[in-house]
Write a protein that holds these residues in place. Structure first.
Motif, PDB file in Angstrom:
ATOM      1  N   LEU A  43      13.112  14.480  12.577  1.00 40.50           N
ATOM      2  CA  LEU A  43      12.971  15.751  12.558  1.00 40.50           C
ATOM      3  C   LEU A  43      11.990  16.392  11.709  1.00 40.50           C
ATOM      4  O   LEU A  43      11.263  17.249  12.249  1.00 40.50           O
ATOM      5  N   LEU A  44      11.532  15.647  10.660  1.00 39.27           N
ATOM      6  CA  LEU A  44      10.528  16.222   9.931  1.00 39.27           C
ATOM      7  C   LEU A  44       9.272  16.429  10.364  1.00 39.27           C
ATOM      8  O   LEU A  44       8.530  17.652  10.145  1.00 39.27           O
ATOM      9  N   PRO A  45       8.694  15.403  11.502  1.00 39.48           N
ATOM     10  CA  PRO A  45       7.319  15.947  11.863  1.00 39.48           C
ATOM     11  C   PRO A  45       7.473  16.999  12.860  1.00 39.48           C
ATOM     12  O   PRO A  45       6.536  17.915  13.068  1.00 39.48           O
ATOM     13  N   VAL A  79       8.898  22.962  -3.831  1.00 38.96           N
ATOM     14  CA  VAL A  79       9.169  23.365  -2.221  1.00 38.96           C
ATOM     15  C   VAL A  79       7.718  24.301  -1.922  1.00 38.96           C
ATOM     16  O   VAL A  79       7.517  25.223  -2.444  1.00 38.96           O
ATOM     17  N   ARG A  80       7.008  23.710  -1.011  1.00 38.27           N
ATOM     18  CA  ARG A  80       5.926  24.304  -0.638  1.00 38.27           C
ATOM     19  C   ARG A  80       6.206  25.643   0.279  1.00 38.27           C
ATOM     20  O   ARG A  80       7.280  25.690   1.007  1.00 38.27           O
ATOM     21  N   VAL A  96       8.971  23.016   4.857  1.00 40.34           N
ATOM     22  CA  VAL A  96       9.755  21.860   4.933  1.00 40.34           C
ATOM     23  C   VAL A  96       8.741  20.465   5.077  1.00 40.34           C
ATOM     24  O   VAL A  96       8.604  20.355   6.374  1.00 40.34           O
ATOM     25  N   GLN A  97       8.336  20.006   4.096  1.00 39.96           N
ATOM     26  CA  GLN A  97       7.003  19.148   4.452  1.00 39.96           C
ATOM     27  C   GLN A  97       7.503  17.373   4.005  1.00 39.96           C
ATOM     28  O   GLN A  97       6.699  16.443   4.210  1.00 39.96           O
ATOM     29  N   LEU A 102      13.643  18.958   2.743  1.00 39.37           N
ATOM     30  CA  LEU A 102      14.593  18.889   3.664  1.00 39.37           C
ATOM     31  C   LEU A 102      16.126  18.950   3.158  1.00 39.37           C
ATOM     32  O   LEU A 102      16.960  19.927   3.891  1.00 39.37           O
ATOM     33  N   MET A 103      16.286  18.112   2.493  1.00 38.68           N
ATOM     34  CA  MET A 103      17.671  18.066   1.617  1.00 38.68           C
ATOM     35  C   MET A 103      17.980  19.283   1.048  1.00 38.68           C
ATOM     36  O   MET A 103      19.258  19.816   0.912  1.00 38.68           O
TER      37      MET A 103
END
Length: 298
Positions: A43-45, A79-80, A96-97, A102-103
Motif C-alpha cells: 500500500l505505502l508506495p 506526520v509529514r 503518509v510516508q 499509516l497506522m
C-alpha cells in the motif's frame, strides 16, 4: 486506558480496538489496523508523496461518513504534510510516508484517496484513471466489457493499462504517464470516454446524468482533474463488508461472468500478494510510462 504502541520508534495511541466497524462480518477496528499493517509494503508506495484525502467512517459504513482534506487537529508533529494549491488559496494536507503515519491514519478509520499527481509537482499527473461505474442492473461484469474496449483503445495509443476493483461496485483503469498537466490528461480521457460511448452506445455512457445510466457503464474521466482524488489501491472501503480496492489481472477481467468473482475483502489480500505481488507496481516504478499522443497534447 487507550493503549500506546510503538511503531518504528513513534508512539501511537490506538483506540477502541474491539469496536466492530463492519457489523455484517464482525470485523473490528483492531482487524482494520492489522490489515493495514500487514499490507503496508504494497500500500505505502501508492500513497507516498501524494497529498491524501481521507473518507472517515469511525462508526462503520452505516454511521456518519465525511471527507477530510486539511491537516487534522491533533496530528502528530512527526506526520509529514505538504502545501497544496487550491482555488481559494493554499492549504496543507497529510502525506503518509511510512508505517507510523499509516497506522496513525488507519486508527482514524479511513479510506485513503489520492490525486493523480505528487506533492512536488501539483497538477502534473503521472497517471491517468478511468472509474467505471455500473448503473443497475449493470454490474462489474459490464464494467469488464467496457474495460476491455478501453484497454485496446489505450494500447493503440501506446499505453500500458492496469486494472483494480473499486472496492465498491465498479472497476478502475490506471495508466502510467510521463508527467503531464492535469487539464490535458482530463481532456484526453474525456475524448476517449466520448469515443467509447460512440462505439458502444448500448453499454457505455460518458455523462454523469443519472437518467442516462441505468443498465450502462458510466466511464468517469473526471477524476483526472487536479482537484479530484481516487480510492487508493489496497484501501478498505466503507461498505457492508471490509471490501478492498484490489488490483486484478487482465485474465480475471476477461473471464468475469459473475460480480462475486471480483469482490475481495481484507482476508483475500495477503494470499493475492503472495500469488501475484503488486500488480500495480509499474504505476510506482513508472515502467512503461509514456507521454500523451501528440494529437492530445495540443
Amino acid at each position: 486506558m487507550t493503549p500506546i504502541t510503538e511503531v518504528e520508534g513513534r508512539r501511537i495511541s490506538l483506540s477502541n480496538l474491539d469496536k466492530v466497524i463492519y457489523p455484517a462480518s464482525g470485523f473490528t477496528k483492531g482487524e482494520v489496523l492489522h490489515y493495514y499493517a500487514s499490507t503496508a509494503d504494497a500500500l505505502l508506495p501508492h500513497l507516498v508523496d501524494r497529498p491524501l484525502s481521507f473518507l472517515r467512517y469511525p462508526d462503520g459504513p452505516d454511521g456518519q461518513r465525511f471527507f477530510t482534506k486539511n491537516v487534522l487537529p491533533g496530528t502528530p508533529e512527526w506526520v509529514r504534510t505538504a502545501e497544496v494549491p487550491r482555488s481559494d488559496g493554499p492549504t496543507r494536507q497529510i502525506l503518509v510516508q511510512d508505517l507510523p503515519s499509516l497506522m496513525w491514519s488507519a486508527n482514524l478509520v479511513t479510506e485513503f484517496h489520492t490525486p493523480q499527481w505528487r506533492a512536488d509537482a501539483p497538477a502534473r499527473a503521472d497517471r491517468l484513471v478511468f472509474d467505471l461505474d455500473p448503473g443497475p442492473p449493470a454490474t462489474v461484469v459490464e464494467c469488464c466489457h467496457a474495460a476491455l474496449w478501453l484497454r485496446e483503445r489505450l494500447a493503440a495509443d501506446g499505453f500500458h493499462v492496469y486494472a483494480k476493483t473499486s472496492g465498491s461496485k465498479g472497476l478502475h483503469l490506471l495508466v502510467p504517464l510521463e508527467p503531464t498537466p492535469s487539464e490535458r490528461v482530463s481532456a484526453y480521457a474525456k475524448s476517449l470516454a466520448v469515443e467509447a460511448e460512440q462505439e458502444l452506445p448500448a453499454l457505455i455512457v460518458h455523462r454523469m446524468t443519472r437518467s442516462l445510466r441505468p443498465g450502462k457503464v458510466f466511464v468517469d474521466f473526471s477524476q483526472n482533474a487536479a482537484a479530484k482524488t481516487t480510492a487508493a489501491p489496497y484501501t478498505l472501503r466503507a461498505r457492508a463488508e471490509p471490501t478492498v480496492s484490489t488490483p486484478v489481472t487482465w485474465e480475471e477481467v476477461e473471464t468475469c461472468e459473475d460480480p462475486e468473482q471480483l469482490v475481495f475483502t481484507a482476508d483475500d489480500i495477503a494470499p493475492r500478494l503472495r500469488d501475484h505481488g503488486d500488480l500495480l507496481g509499474p504505476l510506482v516504478t513508472h515502467d512503461g510510462a509514456r507521454p500523451l499522443p501528440a494529437r492530445a497534447a495540443r
